[in-house]
Write a protein that holds these residues in place. Structure first.
Motif, PDB file in Angstrom:
ATOM      1  N   GLU A  33       0.822  -1.213   0.000  1.00  0.00           N
ATOM      2  CA  GLU A  33       0.000   0.000   0.000  1.00  0.00           C
ATOM      3  C   GLU A  33       0.856   1.263   0.000  1.00  0.00           C
ATOM      4  OE1 GLU A  33      -4.117  -1.526   2.163  1.00  0.00           O
ATOM      5  OE2 GLU A  33      -2.669  -0.361   3.332  1.00  0.00           O
ATOM      6  N   TRP A  34       1.872   1.302   0.849  1.00  0.00           N
ATOM      7  CA  TRP A  34       2.727   2.484   0.926  1.00  0.00           C
ATOM      8  C   TRP A  34       3.464   2.686  -0.395  1.00  0.00           C
ATOM      9  CZ3 TRP A  34       3.405   6.787   3.528  1.00  0.00           C
ATOM     10  CH2 TRP A  34       4.605   7.487   3.381  1.00  0.00           C
ATOM     11  N   GLU A  35       4.002   1.604  -0.944  1.00  0.00           N
ATOM     12  CA  GLU A  35       4.739   1.691  -2.201  1.00  0.00           C
ATOM     13  C   GLU A  35       3.828   2.186  -3.326  1.00  0.00           C
ATOM     14  OE1 GLU A  35       4.838  -0.830  -0.058  1.00  0.00           O
ATOM     15  OE2 GLU A  35       6.924  -0.727   0.602  1.00  0.00           O
ATOM     16  N   PHE A  36       2.579   1.738  -3.340  1.00  0.00           N
ATOM     17  CA  PHE A  36       1.630   2.208  -4.349  1.00  0.00           C
ATOM     18  C   PHE A  36       1.348   3.694  -4.154  1.00  0.00           C
ATOM     19  CE2 PHE A  36      -2.698   3.157  -5.709  1.00  0.00           C
ATOM     20  CZ  PHE A  36      -2.664   2.721  -7.033  1.00  0.00           C
ATOM     21  N   ALA A  58     -13.709  11.019 -16.305  1.00  0.00           N
ATOM     22  CA  ALA A  58     -12.718  10.508 -17.260  1.00  0.00           C
ATOM     23  C   ALA A  58     -11.288  10.705 -16.756  1.00  0.00           C
ATOM     24  CB  ALA A  58     -12.900  11.193 -18.611  1.00  0.00           C
ATOM     25  N   ASP A  59     -11.019  11.799 -16.058  1.00  0.00           N
ATOM     26  CA  ASP A  59      -9.661  12.047 -15.584  1.00  0.00           C
ATOM     27  C   ASP A  59      -9.273  11.154 -14.404  1.00  0.00           C
ATOM     28  OD1 ASP A  59     -11.475  13.548 -13.976  1.00  0.00           O
ATOM     29  OD2 ASP A  59      -9.793  14.731 -13.216  1.00  0.00           O
ATOM     30  N   ARG A  60     -10.247  10.548 -13.718  1.00  0.00           N
ATOM     31  CA  ARG A  60      -9.950   9.684 -12.569  1.00  0.00           C
ATOM     32  C   ARG A  60      -9.972   8.193 -12.930  1.00  0.00           C
ATOM     33  NH1 ARG A  60      -6.828  12.203 -10.761  1.00  0.00           N
ATOM     34  NH2 ARG A  60      -6.536  10.490  -9.345  1.00  0.00           N
ATOM     35  N   ARG A  61     -10.441   7.860 -14.112  1.00  0.00           N
ATOM     36  CA  ARG A  61     -10.514   6.454 -14.537  1.00  0.00           C
ATOM     37  C   ARG A  61      -9.146   5.759 -14.521  1.00  0.00           C
ATOM     38  NH1 ARG A  61     -15.291   4.516 -16.885  1.00  0.00           N
ATOM     39  NH2 ARG A  61     -16.925   6.085 -16.788  1.00  0.00           N
ATOM     40  N   PRO A  62      -8.092   6.362 -15.074  1.00  0.00           N
ATOM     41  CA  PRO A  62      -6.782   5.687 -15.025  1.00  0.00           C
ATOM     42  C   PRO A  62      -6.301   5.422 -13.592  1.00  0.00           C
ATOM     43  CG  PRO A  62      -6.733   7.484 -16.610  1.00  0.00           C
ATOM     44  CD  PRO A  62      -8.021   7.596 -15.865  1.00  0.00           C
ATOM     45  N   ALA A  63      -6.550   6.350 -12.689  1.00  0.00           N
ATOM     46  CA  ALA A  63      -6.130   6.153 -11.294  1.00  0.00           C
ATOM     47  C   ALA A  63      -6.909   5.009 -10.656  1.00  0.00           C
ATOM     48  CB  ALA A  63      -6.322   7.439 -10.502  1.00  0.00           C
ATOM     49  N   SER A  68      -7.302  -0.626  -8.940  1.00  0.00           N
ATOM     50  CA  SER A  68      -7.977  -1.908  -9.142  1.00  0.00           C
ATOM     51  C   SER A  68      -7.002  -3.004  -9.560  1.00  0.00           C
ATOM     52  CB  SER A  68      -9.070  -1.744 -10.195  1.00  0.00           C
ATOM     53  OG  SER A  68      -9.624  -2.983 -10.523  1.00  0.00           O
ATOM     54  N   ALA A  69      -6.059  -2.671 -10.425  1.00  0.00           N
ATOM     55  CA  ALA A  69      -5.083  -3.662 -10.870  1.00  0.00           C
ATOM     56  C   ALA A  69      -4.148  -4.086  -9.750  1.00  0.00           C
ATOM     57  CB  ALA A  69      -4.276  -3.105 -12.044  1.00  0.00           C
ATOM     58  N   THR A  70      -3.830  -3.160  -8.859  1.00  0.00           N
ATOM     59  CA  THR A  70      -2.896  -3.456  -7.773  1.00  0.00           C
ATOM     60  C   THR A  70      -3.589  -4.100  -6.578  1.00  0.00           C
ATOM     61  OG1 THR A  70      -1.640  -1.521  -8.468  1.00  0.00           O
ATOM     62  CG2 THR A  70      -1.073  -2.478  -6.341  1.00  0.00           C
ATOM     63  N   PHE A  71      -4.775  -3.614  -6.248  1.00  0.00           N
ATOM     64  CA  PHE A  71      -5.524  -4.113  -5.091  1.00  0.00           C
ATOM     65  C   PHE A  71      -6.949  -4.494  -5.513  1.00  0.00           C
ATOM     66  CE2 PHE A  71      -2.548  -0.831  -3.491  1.00  0.00           C
ATOM     67  CZ  PHE A  71      -1.690  -1.663  -2.776  1.00  0.00           C
ATOM     68  N   PRO A  72      -7.098  -5.569  -6.272  1.00  0.00           N
ATOM     69  CA  PRO A  72      -8.428  -5.919  -6.788  1.00  0.00           C
ATOM     70  C   PRO A  72      -9.451  -6.195  -5.687  1.00  0.00           C
ATOM     71  CG  PRO A  72      -6.821  -7.637  -7.309  1.00  0.00           C
ATOM     72  CD  PRO A  72      -6.074  -6.493  -6.720  1.00  0.00           C
ATOM     73  N   SER A  73      -9.038  -6.848  -4.612  1.00  0.00           N
ATOM     74  CA  SER A  73      -9.995  -7.140  -3.543  1.00  0.00           C
ATOM     75  C   SER A  73     -10.461  -5.875  -2.838  1.00  0.00           C
ATOM     76  CB  SER A  73      -9.400  -8.129  -2.534  1.00  0.00           C
ATOM     77  OG  SER A  73      -8.235  -7.598  -1.954  1.00  0.00           O
ATOM     78  N   PRO A 109      -8.019   3.379   7.650  1.00  0.00           N
ATOM     79  CA  PRO A 109      -7.776   4.781   7.299  1.00  0.00           C
ATOM     80  C   PRO A 109      -6.857   4.986   6.095  1.00  0.00           C
ATOM     81  CG  PRO A 109      -7.735   4.534   9.672  1.00  0.00           C
ATOM     82  CD  PRO A 109      -7.845   3.148   9.098  1.00  0.00           C
ATOM     83  N   PHE A 110      -5.794   4.196   5.988  1.00  0.00           N
ATOM     84  CA  PHE A 110      -4.899   4.391   4.845  1.00  0.00           C
ATOM     85  C   PHE A 110      -5.569   3.947   3.551  1.00  0.00           C
ATOM     86  CE2 PHE A 110      -1.205   3.622   2.076  1.00  0.00           C
ATOM     87  CZ  PHE A 110      -0.613   4.869   2.164  1.00  0.00           C
ATOM     88  N   GLN A 111      -6.378   2.904   3.614  1.00  0.00           N
ATOM     89  CA  GLN A 111      -7.108   2.475   2.422  1.00  0.00           C
ATOM     90  C   GLN A 111      -8.110   3.546   1.992  1.00  0.00           C
ATOM     91  OE1 GLN A 111      -8.548  -1.308   3.889  1.00  0.00           O
ATOM     92  NE2 GLN A 111      -7.008  -2.407   2.703  1.00  0.00           N
ATOM     93  N   GLN A 112      -8.717   4.215   2.948  1.00  0.00           N
ATOM     94  CA  GLN A 112      -9.607   5.323   2.601  1.00  0.00           C
ATOM     95  C   GLN A 112      -8.826   6.411   1.864  1.00  0.00           C
ATOM     96  OE1 GLN A 112     -11.390   6.552   6.312  1.00  0.00           O
ATOM     97  NE2 GLN A 112     -13.102   5.140   6.063  1.00  0.00           N
ATOM     98  N   MET A 113      -7.610   6.641   2.296  1.00  0.00           N
ATOM     99  CA  MET A 113      -6.798   7.649   1.641  1.00  0.00           C
ATOM    100  C   MET A 113      -6.425   7.211   0.224  1.00  0.00           C
ATOM    101  SD  MET A 113      -3.722   9.837   3.270  1.00  0.00           S
ATOM    102  CE  MET A 113      -2.558   8.539   3.212  1.00  0.00           C
ATOM    103  N   LEU A 114      -6.198   5.926   0.006  1.00  0.00           N
ATOM    104  CA  LEU A 114      -5.935   5.429  -1.339  1.00  0.00           C
ATOM    105  C   LEU A 114      -7.143   5.645  -2.244  1.00  0.00           C
ATOM    106  CD1 LEU A 114      -4.049   2.075  -0.604  1.00  0.00           C
ATOM    107  CD2 LEU A 114      -3.067   4.214  -1.448  1.00  0.00           C
ATOM    108  N   VAL A 115      -8.337   5.475  -1.690  1.00  0.00           N
ATOM    109  CA  VAL A 115      -9.559   5.707  -2.464  1.00  0.00           C
ATOM    110  C   VAL A 115      -9.689   7.194  -2.796  1.00  0.00           C
ATOM    111  CG1 VAL A 115     -12.085   5.582  -2.399  1.00  0.00           C
ATOM    112  CG2 VAL A 115     -10.724   3.671  -1.549  1.00  0.00           C
ATOM    113  N   VAL A 116      -9.399   8.047  -1.835  1.00  0.00           N
ATOM    114  CA  VAL A 116      -9.431   9.491  -2.092  1.00  0.00           C
ATOM    115  C   VAL A 116      -8.410   9.840  -3.168  1.00  0.00           C
ATOM    116  CG1 VAL A 116      -8.972  11.776  -1.099  1.00  0.00           C
ATOM    117  CG2 VAL A 116     -10.324  10.112   0.182  1.00  0.00           C
ATOM    118  N   GLN A 117      -7.224   9.261  -3.098  1.00  0.00           N
ATOM    119  CA  GLN A 117      -6.188   9.512  -4.098  1.00  0.00           C
ATOM    120  C   GLN A 117      -6.675   9.113  -5.486  1.00  0.00           C
ATOM    121  OE1 GLN A 117      -2.703   6.945  -3.932  1.00  0.00           O
ATOM    122  NE2 GLN A 117      -1.372   8.638  -4.561  1.00  0.00           N
ATOM    123  N   ALA A 118      -7.394   8.011  -5.586  1.00  0.00           N
ATOM    124  CA  ALA A 118      -7.845   7.527  -6.886  1.00  0.00           C
ATOM    125  C   ALA A 118      -9.040   8.310  -7.425  1.00  0.00           C
ATOM    126  CB  ALA A 118      -8.207   6.043  -6.796  1.00  0.00           C
TER     127      ALA A 118
END
Length: 170
Positions: A33-36, A58-63, A68-73, A109-118
């Motif tokens: 997660e941190w590396e991503f 459209a601008d958030r689809r690649p993120a 999704s590719a890194t953390f599919p679950s 909490p960190f996963q929530q931040m990854l979702v916000v980032q995406a």
């Protein structure tokens, strides 16, 4: 954090806080997660198996595809096609824990931040500030340096050195 944070430029405090939380609380982060988050892990988007909902801009689809590719679950567990996410994306403060849809209740909490980032990269700084504040238990927005407070923290015989950079207002 307070002692080192005072010596940093305001722009660097958040970065330092994130690294400090990562170093002091490694249990808050799952594998990769941190590396991503910091961009050290490159995702193979051809592995993405999640259907991107129409409400994702459209601008958030690649993120989202990279997440999704890194953390599919993680992304499948969000249940993005269920209700609530389209309102979340429009929310003025999506990084707030109570703003996340019910389908995301299992996120750390960190996963929530990854979702916000995406999905809402415009709110990533606020999400990071909240994460660091929660992780360290102190606010990262330190008050203006108070010479009286600094002098009370050291012995009267201890020299205090101030470094002022060009453009700074001491």
């Amino acid at each position: 954090f307070n002692y080192v944070g005072r010596s940093l430029f305001k722009a660097d405090r958040l970065t330092f806080g994130m690294h400090l939380v990562h170093g002091m609380n490694p249990e808050m982060f799952k594998e990769d997660e941190w590396e991503f988050f910091v961009g050290l892990l490159v995702a193979n988007v051809s592995n993405s198996q999640v259907q991107i909902p129409e409400w994702v801009s459209a601008d958030r689809r690649p993120a989202l595809e990279r997440l999704s590719a890194t953390f599919p679950s993680l992304v499948m567990g969000l249940k993005l096609s269920q209700g609530g996410w389209d309102q979340w994306v429009q929310s003025p403060k999506p990084e707030a824990r109570n703003e996340f849809p019910q389908s995301s209740s299992g996120l750390r909490p960190f996963q929530q931040m990854l979702v916000v980032q995406a999905l809402r990269a415009d709110r990533l700084q606020s999400a990071m500030e909240a994460f660091v504040t929660d992780g360290l238990g102190v606010a990262i927005n330190l008050s203006t340096l108070n010479l009286g407070q600094v002098s009370s923290e050291v012995l009267p015989t201890t020299p205090i050195m101030f470094i002022v950079t060009p453009g700074a207002d001491p």
